[in-house]
Design an enzyme around this catalytic site. Sequence first.
Site, short mmCIF file in Angstrom:
data_model
loop_
_atom_site.label_atom_id
_atom_site.label_comp_id
_atom_site.label_asym_id
_atom_site.label_seq_id
_atom_site.Cartn_x
_atom_site.Cartn_y
_atom_site.Cartn_z
N SER A 260 0.92 -1.31 -0.01
CA SER A 260 0.20 -0.01 0.07
C SER A 260 0.73 1.17 0.00
O SER A 260 2.04 1.29 0.42
CB SER A 260 -1.01 0.08 1.18
OG SER A 260 -1.72 -1.13 1.26
N1 SAM Z 1 -0.79 -4.71 3.82
C1 SAM Z 1 -0.07 -5.22 2.60
C2 SAM Z 1 1.47 -4.60 2.69
O1 SAM Z 1 1.82 -3.84 3.63
O2 SAM Z 1 2.09 -4.79 1.78
C3 SAM Z 1 -0.75 -4.71 1.40
C4 SAM Z 1 -1.78 -5.56 1.12
S1 SAM Z 1 -2.50 -5.62 -0.72
C5 SAM Z 1 -3.20 -4.02 -0.73
C6 SAM Z 1 -4.13 -6.74 -0.15
C7 SAM Z 1 -3.54 -8.11 0.12
O3 SAM Z 1 -4.81 -8.67 0.52
C8 SAM Z 1 -2.92 -8.85 -1.11
O4 SAM Z 1 -1.93 -9.48 -0.82
C9 SAM Z 1 -4.07 -9.77 -1.03
O5 SAM Z 1 -3.57 -11.07 -1.89
C10 SAM Z 1 -4.71 -9.87 0.01
N2 SAM Z 1 -6.04 -10.52 0.10
C11 SAM Z 1 -7.05 -10.54 -0.55
N3 SAM Z 1 -8.16 -11.19 -0.13
C12 SAM Z 1 -7.67 -11.69 0.76
C13 SAM Z 1 -8.12 -12.68 1.83
N4 SAM Z 1 -9.67 -13.26 1.93
N5 SAM Z 1 -7.61 -13.18 3.10
C14 SAM Z 1 -6.28 -12.70 3.16
N6 SAM Z 1 -5.57 -12.06 2.45
C15 SAM Z 1 -6.31 -11.62 1.16
#
Ligand code: SAM
Length: 675
Positions: A69
């Site tokens: 993000s």
């Molecule tokens: N917080 C992260 C960072 O600092 O790098 C950024 C995260 S990214 C915007 C969103 C993440 O949510 C992705 O890696 C995606 O694979 C994950 N995601 C989507 N649906 C999910 C779920 N149901 N459970 C866990 N992770 C999920």
Amino acid sequence: MAPQAAQLDHLAADRERMVERQIAARGVDDQRVLDAMRQVPREAFVAPGFEEFAYEDSPLPIAEGQTISQPYIVALMIEAAEVRPGDRVLEIGAGSGYAAAVLGRIAAQVYTIERHGGLARSAQDRLARLGYRNIDVRCGDGTLGWPQVAPFDAIIVTAGGPEIPESLRNQLTTGGRLVIPIGSLSDEQRLVKVVRDGEHAFHEEDLGAVRFVPLIGEHGWSEELPEESGAPIEAELRPPARSRPPTGLLRQTAERLPDLDDPAFGRLFDRFADARVVLLGEATHGTSEFYRARAAITRALIERHGFNIVAVEADWPDAAAIDRYVRHKSRPPEATPAFRRFPTWMWRNLEVHEFVDWLRAHNEGQEPAGRAGFFGLDIYNMSASIRAVIDYLDKVDPEAARVARERYGCLTPWQHDPATYGRAVLSAGYAKCEAAVVAMLRELLEQRLLYEAGDSEDFFDAAQNARLVASAERYYRVMYYGAAESWNLRDRHMFETLEQLLAWRGDGSKAVVWAHNSHIGDAAATEMGEMRDEINVGRLCRERFAETAVLIGFGTDRGTVAAASDWDGPMEIKQVRPAHRDSYERLCRDSGVSRFLVDLRQGRSAELRSSLLYPRLERAIGVIYRPETELASHYFEASLPRQFDAYLWFEQTRAVTPLPTTPRPGMPETYPFGL
Ligand code: SAM
């Protein structure tokens, strides 16, 4: 100061600037959050190659098509969740682990869930390596929460879902806070804060518009997202303050293009006069404007700045026929017209013909050694190269020609359909003809002194053909192991041919390359480089020539293009669909400037460059165009300012004018196009 200490110092300064300008200046004032953001080294969480952008004001791509993000949004969400020392916090969407690390600096214990196993594992390793002991990473569906360790004082969800999952609300403590983006995939999402006031009492606050990657899971979106949502490739965008695309900035910064025939057009490229190689791309293999612009730029670079090599994405033996014509060399008796194999229109077109005639006329007034040549970098016409090596040896060393016939005979059964060679080799279980073609090349090079005594240009031509056969043999063999491997082999061959040409033409030689954007834009800035380890000519040129390699991309929104529907199919004039709404092309169109140049080199238009850095879609039309499946088959993600040093935009374009492939009745065949 030791270099490493200087580097650390410089990163700490970047981090401080990020906190001040991107976060505090936008109103985040929770001191704990600001301090935590100052401590976590974001460069350790971004994908390799993106370290220099770690403190840019944007999200960045990580593996699995996901994002780390934007720093501001991480700070905003943690502040909104009112995370305090002593808190137990759950994060959904660990991604790179960056937000978890920031949370870990404030809270007592952080639990984070990631649905992609690979991401979860690398986040866990990274956090352990960096010494975080209060963060548990798990792979799973975060929409279910983590009931075994619930309740939580705060829950932060870093992917956008359709609604607030009940399971998450119910895992909050009384007084607990949940921050989550919700809303449809194609439109706006809202960042929502939910506070648990009692057993069954909650209240909500709307924190504004955002755009995140989708939350996929039992209480999120399903894995098969609707096609029109474009969601799998959509990424998190900037929050409200920066959410508008930089079309205004583009409009102000773009340099309007004069008419292609106006000398002022060529002069726009004087800024690249000191380059060793200028690579000119194209977004399709059949657009007239791209060919004419490349011709005008190349004319200026040859006439005004001493460039003496034009190297194109065409086969060596075909381009060699053009080279003999433009450098006024004698026509070999056995010459056959060039570019008669699919895709004929790519080089056998009016636009190229006009450029070739100009080059011939320009060269007429030059000493032979100073004439600019026209060369092919590609490897497809293996049979013509085999013929060329044998013809050459017939002249200079008939015994070697006999050996060559025998050795190349190994490839004969596949010459006309070399793609089947790999399959035959696979079933035979060994590299069938490899030893023979490699020996042929080695022996030819060993005889260099002897053969060069005749005509050194003819020797160079034969050696390049022998190199082509060796590369093509490998190419067709590895084609069956994987697309990335054969792609890399082909681009490495093209790059090495360019290096051979520069060395052969000696000190002071300078080359202009004409090839598709996908070969000349730096692969490391595209999803093909990121996900599949693809390299390309542009990447290799940057590694070899640093800033004396200039990579120029071309783009268009709509119009007509010459392309086929299938490999070896007939050429058709097809309509190019207006660009996808999430693409760079759409951004260019929305600037309202119909034809322009943008200089994307570092230190030029810094603000525009940084506003374009975050990856968007980009379109690539090759010799095949399938508008009906355009999004899946022709778009990929890239970071344009990292991919190219400059970008040329033609909003509306038309197809090239192909030349006939058979002589017109009653017309004599003339060299080199045989028209
Ligand atoms: N917080 C992260 C960072 O600092 O790098 C950024 C995260 S990214 C915007 C969103 C993440 O949510 C992705 O890696 C995606 O694979 C994950 N995601 C989507 N649906 C999910 C779920 N149901 N459970 C866990 N992770 C999920």
